[in-house]
Design a protein around this motif. Structure first.
Motif, mmCIF file in Angstrom:
data_model
loop_
_atom_site.group_PDB
_atom_site.id
_atom_site.type_symbol
_atom_site.label_atom_id
_atom_site.label_comp_id
_atom_site.label_asym_id
_atom_site.label_seq_id
_atom_site.Cartn_x
_atom_site.Cartn_y
_atom_site.Cartn_z
ATOM 1 N N ILE A 506 0.951 -1.239 -0.126
ATOM 2 C CA ILE A 506 -0.056 0.173 -0.110
ATOM 3 C C ILE A 506 0.839 1.147 -0.118
ATOM 4 N N GLU A 507 1.880 1.683 0.355
ATOM 5 C CA GLU A 507 2.682 2.405 0.775
ATOM 6 C C GLU A 507 3.370 2.542 -0.682
ATOM 7 N N LYS A 508 3.862 1.364 -1.619
ATOM 8 C CA LYS A 508 4.267 1.865 -2.556
ATOM 9 C C LYS A 508 3.479 2.195 -3.423
ATOM 10 N N PRO A 522 -8.870 20.505 -7.820
ATOM 11 C CA PRO A 522 -9.303 20.762 -5.913
ATOM 12 C C PRO A 522 -10.378 20.382 -5.211
ATOM 13 N N GLY A 523 -10.427 20.208 -4.203
ATOM 14 C CA GLY A 523 -11.521 19.519 -3.425
ATOM 15 C C GLY A 523 -11.594 19.722 -2.329
ATOM 16 N N VAL A 524 -12.318 20.140 -0.930
ATOM 17 C CA VAL A 524 -12.663 19.907 0.580
ATOM 18 C C VAL A 524 -12.330 19.780 0.811
ATOM 19 N N LYS A 525 -10.771 20.274 1.478
ATOM 20 C CA LYS A 525 -10.194 19.427 2.906
ATOM 21 C C LYS A 525 -11.347 19.741 4.064
ATOM 22 N N ILE A 526 -10.685 18.306 4.659
ATOM 23 C CA ILE A 526 -11.665 17.782 6.097
ATOM 24 C C ILE A 526 -10.815 17.635 7.380
ATOM 25 N N GLY A 527 -9.306 16.826 6.894
ATOM 26 C CA GLY A 527 -9.027 16.602 7.393
ATOM 27 C C GLY A 527 -7.294 16.627 7.908
ATOM 28 N N ARG A 528 -6.615 16.632 8.684
ATOM 29 C CA ARG A 528 -5.141 17.338 8.874
ATOM 30 C C ARG A 528 -4.213 17.406 7.873
ATOM 31 N N ARG A 529 -4.129 16.315 6.785
ATOM 32 C CA ARG A 529 -3.128 16.388 5.827
ATOM 33 C C ARG A 529 -3.978 15.897 4.526
ATOM 34 N N ASN A 530 -5.087 16.998 3.440
ATOM 35 C CA ASN A 530 -5.197 16.050 2.523
ATOM 36 C C ASN A 530 -4.087 16.390 1.724
ATOM 37 N N PHE A 531 -4.212 15.933 -0.027
ATOM 38 C CA PHE A 531 -3.529 16.115 -0.753
ATOM 39 C C PHE A 531 -3.830 17.182 -1.401
ATOM 40 N N GLY A 532 -2.724 17.867 -1.510
ATOM 41 C CA GLY A 532 -2.120 18.943 -2.506
ATOM 42 C C GLY A 532 -1.806 20.378 -1.037
ATOM 43 N N ARG A 533 -2.698 21.036 -0.796
ATOM 44 C CA ARG A 533 -1.758 22.067 0.155
ATOM 45 C C ARG A 533 -1.015 21.158 1.871
ATOM 46 N N ASP A 534 -1.429 20.153 2.111
ATOM 47 C CA ASP A 534 -1.299 19.907 3.579
ATOM 48 C C ASP A 534 0.301 18.838 3.390
ATOM 49 N N ARG A 535 -0.118 18.220 1.938
ATOM 50 C CA ARG A 535 1.175 17.197 1.750
ATOM 51 C C ARG A 535 1.920 17.440 0.104
ATOM 52 N N ARG A 536 3.179 16.947 1.177
ATOM 53 C CA ARG A 536 3.287 17.461 -0.821
ATOM 54 C C ARG A 536 5.073 17.000 -1.141
ATOM 55 N N TYR A 537 4.813 15.891 -1.398
ATOM 56 C CA TYR A 537 5.157 15.054 -1.095
ATOM 57 C C TYR A 537 6.239 15.241 -3.166
ATOM 58 N N PRO A 538 7.961 15.024 -3.211
ATOM 59 C CA PRO A 538 8.538 14.394 -4.277
ATOM 60 C C PRO A 538 7.665 13.695 -5.250
ATOM 61 N N ILE A 539 7.181 14.105 -6.117
ATOM 62 C CA ILE A 539 7.108 12.569 -7.946
ATOM 63 C C ILE A 539 8.288 11.340 -8.025
ATOM 64 N N THR A 540 9.203 12.403 -7.948
ATOM 65 C CA THR A 540 10.348 10.986 -8.391
ATOM 66 C C THR A 540 10.927 11.233 -6.841
ATOM 67 N N ASN A 541 11.080 9.624 -6.712
ATOM 68 C CA ASN A 541 10.783 9.440 -4.920
ATOM 69 C C ASN A 541 11.747 7.836 -4.999
ATOM 70 N N ALA A 542 12.789 7.758 -4.438
ATOM 71 C CA ALA A 542 13.234 6.417 -4.014
ATOM 72 C C ALA A 542 12.633 5.814 -2.855
ATOM 73 N N PHE A 543 12.318 7.190 -1.810
ATOM 74 C CA PHE A 543 12.728 6.476 -0.501
ATOM 75 C C PHE A 543 10.824 5.451 -0.149
ATOM 76 N N ARG A 544 11.862 4.522 0.500
ATOM 77 C CA ARG A 544 10.328 3.601 1.385
ATOM 78 C C ARG A 544 10.809 3.230 2.701
ATOM 79 N N THR A 545 9.606 2.990 3.375
ATOM 80 C CA THR A 545 10.413 2.768 4.675
ATOM 81 C C THR A 545 9.225 1.349 5.216
ATOM 82 N N SER A 546 9.350 0.765 4.129
ATOM 83 C CA SER A 546 9.618 -1.040 4.958
ATOM 84 C C SER A 546 10.899 -1.488 3.999
ATOM 85 N N SER A 547 12.092 -0.705 3.572
ATOM 86 C CA SER A 547 13.479 -0.870 2.771
ATOM 87 C C SER A 547 14.590 -0.245 4.324
#
Length: 547
Positions: A506-508, A522-547
């Motif tokens: 699921i993380e992958k 865009p869409g309505v933010k209701i939680g602590r970390r919405n996709f957009g303004r709150d959570r800004r992850y790189p698209i190109t990203n090799a890091f996984r917490t499972s490795s």
């Protein structure tokens, strides 16, 4: 000693300087008619909050400051003084300011000291922090005027108390989040306990792109009692009477209104966000694909409640995999909602694509169907002006269970920050309750079968969501751990009781779907970390917490 303070819990429109000013003057006149001595407006009421990079345009700042001067001029009529949020520029720095105007001039200006720079906020990018603010003396009263984030930390209120402030009037632009009411109230209680001063917490209402503001303004007297609680979501003017006794100022007005319980608060957030987005961008209404599934049914219900049935257009676009059950359920939703419903088969277009691409199979065939449906909706949107409302939920967006340039394409998505389990909760609630502000029907808004049947995209024979994904009850708990709490795969597995290899998968999926989410509406933010303004992850990203 007595005074009457009016709290104006208002909406704003970012960039509409003239409209915001006109509304402020109208509400000041209402307060004057009720004998107010002072009217308080929310944070950045002149220009709207959050103004984002408009602040970087000198002309925008200059005109906003002109509005502040014109508002001050308007207080030369013998009416009440006003406190309001605005911009201020000085020595090549721009500030988030609070202004007290009376008798035709600006009596005092104070600058926001604590600038939030987390989650949805990036004020340090736009503003300079002001110094610790001094109290403002007005009509023999020393007022403390913190601005929003100034009360989230202790120094500003402590300083104001030390400098003799007798009352704290706090203007805010605080966005809605789940459990935010409890957080705000606990925070204000801390400041009241620390200073021994009563505190007025005034917040704005309305939608601004992905953010919605619930108002929920309140007053806490010394001693920690909430003496005034304003409704959430409503524009309102509340008159409060104050008296000064031996122990200082106290609000004498008792007016405690109920706040929306869960999940009505979430439903209202979605309604308010959609209504302001559609209306302020001048769309005649919305159009959406009504599939007979729960996501599109709930999206249609929210749209009808927000805009009215005459502004919502539902289109069923069957393929050869669409069941009669789905056709019946879609028609049943539209009938219950009272909105327009059309059926347009995509089979001729699918046949044409099959011929063009020499019989595509598998995922390609599935995505073609989704994209043809969006082409159909966009064509209708172009022809009639209705904005396309997309209907994907946060669970699907998280793991990429959506088609880029297909069901993800459109103008706005009310379910963007709602997990699938939340979609089920909201649907069951709406079928049994009508929201207080809703324009839709009093009774059910979707057939019970829509809620009870197994979710399916119906893009291949006998398809079910759980063929590709874990059950939503488990998936959503994993996603909450990985997204909202940012924990590792090992910790998410421990919390949820799911095997680590399943959580790792699921993380992958979550991380590799980032490129899709960057292109989502865009869409309505209701939680602590919405996709957009709150959570800004790189698209190109090799890091996984499972490795």
């Amino acid at each position: 000693m007595k005074m009457r303070i009016a709290l104006a819990q208002l909406n704003q429109r970012v960039g509409d300087l003239a409209g915001n000013m006109e509304a402020m003057l109208e509400w000041r006149a209402k307060a004057a008619a009720q004998g107010a001595d002072l009217v308080v407006f929310p944070e950045l009421q002149t220009c709207g909050y959050p103004p984002e990079d408009l602040v970087l345009k000198p002309e925008f700042v200059r005109r906003t400051m002109e509005v502040s001067e014109r508002l001050a001029d308007a207080t030369n009529d013998g009416g009440p003084a006003i406190i309001f949020g605005s911009l201020h520029a000085e020595n090549d720095a721009i500030y988030n300011a609070v202004i007290l105007a009376d008798k035709g001039g600006i009596v005092a200006r104070r600058l926001k000291h604590e600038l939030p720079n987390y989650g949805t906020f990036d004020e340090l990018r736009l503003f300079q922090p002001g110094p610790l603010p001094e109290p403002v003396e007005w009509n023999g009263v020393k007022l403390g005027l913190p601005i929003c984030e100034d009360i989230w930390l202790e120094p500003v209120c402590h300083h104001l108390k030390e400098q003799g402030a007798e009352l704290l009037l706090v203007i805010n632009g605080s966005p809605y989040e789940l459990t935010k009411d409890e957080v705000r109230q606990a925070l204000v209680m801390d400041r009241v306990t620390e200073t021994g001063l009563p505190l007025v917490y005034l917040n704005r209402v309305g939608g601004q792109d992905e953010l919605v503001f619930d108002g929920s303004s309140f007053i806490v007297n010394r001693g920690g009692e909430i003496i005034v609680q304003m409704r959430d979501w409503d524009e309102a003017l509340v008159m409060t009477d104050w008296e000064k006794g031996d122990d200082g100022w106290r609000c004498m007005t008792r007016d405690v209104q109920p706040l929306d319980p869960y999940p009505e608060d979430v439903y209202h957030a979605m309604m308010v966000g959609l209504a302001d987005y559609v209306n302020r961008n001048r769309f005649p209404g919305v159009i959406l694909g009504l599939s007979g599934g729960i996501d599109s049914a709930l999206s249609a219900a929210i749209a009808v409640d927000a805009l009215g049935p005459d502004r919502v257009w539902c289109v069923m676009m069957p393929s050869k995999y669409t069941s009669q059950e789905s056709l019946d359920d879609a028609q049943g939703c539209a009938d219950l909602l009272g909105c327009r419903h059309d059926t347009i088969s995509i089979e001729p277009a699918v046949d044409a694509m099959d011929a063009m691409l020499d019989d595509p199979q598998g995922l390609t065939e599935e995505n073609i169907q989704s994209r043809l449906r969006m082409v159909t909706l966009m064509a209708l949107s172009n022809s009639h002006g209705h904005m396309v409302l997309t209907t994907g939920n946060k669970s699907e967006m998280s793991v990429g269970y959506a088609t880029l340039y297909g069901d993800m394409a459109g103008g706005y998505n009310v379910l963007k920050d709602a997990y699938k389990t939340t979609v089920f909760e909201l649907s069951r609630w709406r079928n049994a309750n009508k929201p207080r502000l809703g324009q839709g029907p009093d009774g059910p808004v979707m057939p019970v079968n829509v809620i009870d049947k197994p979710p399916s995209a119906e893009l291949r024979p006998d398809q079910k969501d759980e063929d590709s994904l874990p059950p939503y009850a488990k998936l959503d708990r994993m996603l909450e751990s990985l997204i909202e709490d940012e924990v590792s795969v090992a910790e998410a597995a421990r919390r949820t009781g799911v095997a680590p290899e399943v959580v790792a998968d699921i993380e992958k999926k979550l991380l590799i779907a980032e490129y899709k989410r960057r292109q989502a509406p865009p869409g309505v933010k209701i939680g602590r970390r919405n996709f957009g303004r709150d959570r800004r992850y790189p698209i190109t990203n090799a890091f996984r917490t499972s490795s």
